[in-house]
Design a protein around this motif. Structure first.
Motif, short mmCIF file in Angstrom:
data_model
loop_
_atom_site.label_atom_id
_atom_site.label_comp_id
_atom_site.label_asym_id
_atom_site.label_seq_id
_atom_site.Cartn_x
_atom_site.Cartn_y
_atom_site.Cartn_z
N GLN A 1 -8.08 -27.01 41.82
CA GLN A 1 -8.05 -29.64 41.56
C GLN A 1 -6.92 -29.08 42.97
N GLN A 2 -7.23 -30.15 44.00
CA GLN A 2 -7.10 -29.85 45.00
C GLN A 2 -5.26 -30.46 45.00
N GLU A 3 -4.95 -31.23 43.68
CA GLU A 3 -3.58 -31.19 44.00
C GLU A 3 -2.65 -30.55 43.32
N ASP B 1 -2.28 -28.49 46.63
CA ASP B 1 -1.72 -28.75 47.24
C ASP B 1 0.15 -28.74 46.99
N GLN B 2 0.50 -28.91 45.21
CA GLN B 2 1.25 -28.49 44.84
C GLN B 2 1.92 -26.55 45.19
#
Length: 217
Positions: free
Chosen positions: A135-137, A140-141
């Motif tokens: 997942q993109q989140e 990003d994290q």
């Protein structure tokens, strides 16, 4: 040294500590967690290999003290013993004296007396990518925590493509290393990866660095 606790690792009681090129991960033992934990290690190992990093380690069950300042105990000693004396190659050994390897998996190999994590098959990559798309989140994290700038690609890569990339990285190192011990360790993994792709090329068939040949002579 880098430390992470429950908030960043994402599991109650889990801790992660890094020092030099070593990583220690621990969590309270729960039998129901063994499969997903080993699968997570398999995914990490294959992901690192795809980027040219060869992972070696061990998994055991035992007593351990692990906080933000220090990590010590019989479990750490045992894991270090397995990793340093018995793993030998880029693989993650399972301590079969304290841990029963999960049955019917596509990421654990048992050969002779050794059980180890083996994610180097196309079917493992294909299954993980289908079941757990990144997942993109999450990406990003990860980028924020590490300072990396890895994009979250929309297209999926086949397991065969990824393992071919790993084999190419291994062949490059095998043909340039001048250290016999390194060549031996990487040749073991090269044979496994090529074999999982249906190939018959072995490390002995690859050209060797003149310095390696001189060292072996």
């Amino acid at each position: 040294m880098f430390n992470a606790n429950t908030a960043t690792v994402g599991d109650a009681g889990a801790r992660l500590t890094t020092f030099s090129d070593n990583v220690v991960f621990s969590k309270p033992f729960a039998a129901d967690d063994v499969r997903w934990l080993l699968q997570s290690l398999a995914t990490t190992q294959l992901g690192l290999a795809a980027r040219g990093f060869w992972m070696r380690g061990a998994v055991t069950v035992g007593s351990l003290h692990h906080d933000e300042h220090i990590v010590f105990g019989p479990a750490l000693n045992r894991a270090y013993e397995l990793e340093s004396k018995f793993a030998i190659y880029p693989r993650i050994l399972l301590d079969t004296e304290t841990l029963e390897p999960p049955a019917n998996t596509d990421f654990i190999a048992v050969e002779a007396e050794d059980a180890f994590i083996d994610p180097f098959t196309p079917r493992f990559w294909d299954r993980i990518q289908a079941e757990h798309p990144v997942q993109q989140e999450v990406m990003d994290q990860f980028n924020e925590l590490t300072g990396a700038t890895i994009p979250n690609a929309e297209e999926k890569l086949s397991g065969g493509f990824v393992l071919s990339s790993v084999a190419n990285r291994l062949s490059l190192e095998l043909t340039t290393t001048a250290v016999p011990a390194v060549w031996t360790k990487l040749s073991w993994l090269f044979s496994r990866v090529v074999g999982s792709l249906g190939g018959q090329v072995t490390a002995d068939m690859l050209p060797k660095s003149p310095k390696l040949s001189a060292a072996r002579d």
